[in-house]
Scaffold this motif. Structure first.
Motif, short mmCIF file in Angstrom:
data_model
loop_
_atom_site.label_atom_id
_atom_site.label_comp_id
_atom_site.label_asym_id
_atom_site.label_seq_id
_atom_site.Cartn_x
_atom_site.Cartn_y
_atom_site.Cartn_z
N ASN A 179 0.83 -1.18 -0.01
CA ASN A 179 -0.18 0.06 0.11
C ASN A 179 0.86 1.26 -0.07
OD1 ASN A 179 0.76 0.84 2.82
ND2 ASN A 179 -0.75 -0.84 3.27
N ASN A 180 0.27 2.37 -0.18
CA ASN A 180 1.00 3.44 -0.30
C ASN A 180 2.02 3.76 1.08
OD1 ASN A 180 0.03 4.19 -2.60
ND2 ASN A 180 -1.61 5.59 -1.85
N ASP A 181 1.50 3.52 2.11
CA ASP A 181 2.37 3.48 3.33
C ASP A 181 3.60 2.87 3.23
OD1 ASP A 181 0.50 5.37 4.48
OD2 ASP A 181 -0.62 3.96 5.68
N ASP A 182 3.74 1.76 2.58
CA ASP A 182 4.68 0.93 2.56
C ASP A 182 5.75 1.58 1.70
OD1 ASP A 182 3.44 -1.43 3.84
OD2 ASP A 182 2.94 -2.18 1.89
N PHE A 183 5.69 2.40 0.89
CA PHE A 183 6.75 3.04 0.16
C PHE A 183 7.33 4.19 0.98
CE2 PHE A 183 4.07 0.90 -3.03
CZ PHE A 183 5.29 0.34 -3.77
N THR A 184 6.76 4.41 1.78
CA THR A 184 7.49 5.49 2.89
C THR A 184 8.37 4.91 3.82
OG1 THR A 184 5.61 5.74 4.29
CG2 THR A 184 5.61 7.30 2.22
N THR A 185 7.95 3.54 3.97
CA THR A 185 8.89 2.94 5.27
C THR A 185 9.92 1.93 4.80
OG1 THR A 185 6.96 1.42 5.45
CG2 THR A 185 6.88 3.41 6.98
N LEU A 186 9.55 1.29 3.50
CA LEU A 186 10.69 0.41 3.16
C LEU A 186 11.83 0.85 2.40
CD1 LEU A 186 7.81 -2.09 1.39
CD2 LEU A 186 8.82 -2.19 3.73
N ARG A 187 12.87 0.87 3.12
CA ARG A 187 14.15 1.59 2.67
C ARG A 187 15.37 0.62 2.29
NH1 ARG A 187 11.89 6.32 1.49
NH2 ARG A 187 11.21 7.56 3.11
#
Length: 77
Positions: A57-65
């Motif tokens: 989901n969109n939130d994943d892309f802000t936390t998956l580094r």
């Protein structure tokens, strides 16, 4: 086969010679260490979704580094 090994195989398939998969570990950061772009991250996300049957989901892309972040997300389901 371990999940990280599957991810390494995916890197080879998607990015061919652009990424040295021998250097990929849980601590490897996508942008800083591998030089991935937002487009290459999108290709990788789509491949991971297909391979592991998960949906980002969109939130994943802000936390998956890092690779470790993705491994934790895959285990979460």
């Amino acid at each position: 086969m371990q999940t990280i090994d599957k991810l390494r195989e995916m890197f080879v398939r998607i990015f061919e010679e652009d990424i040295d998969v021998e250097k990929v570990s849980e601590d490897t950061r996508f942008i800083e260490d591998l030089g991935m772009t937002s487009i290459s991250m999108l290709y990788m996300a789509l491949a991971i979704e297909e391979e592991f049957g998960i949906a980002f989901n969109n939130d994943d892309f802000t936390t998956l580094r890092s690779v470790g972040d993705v491994l934790a997300r895959i285990e979460k389901g």
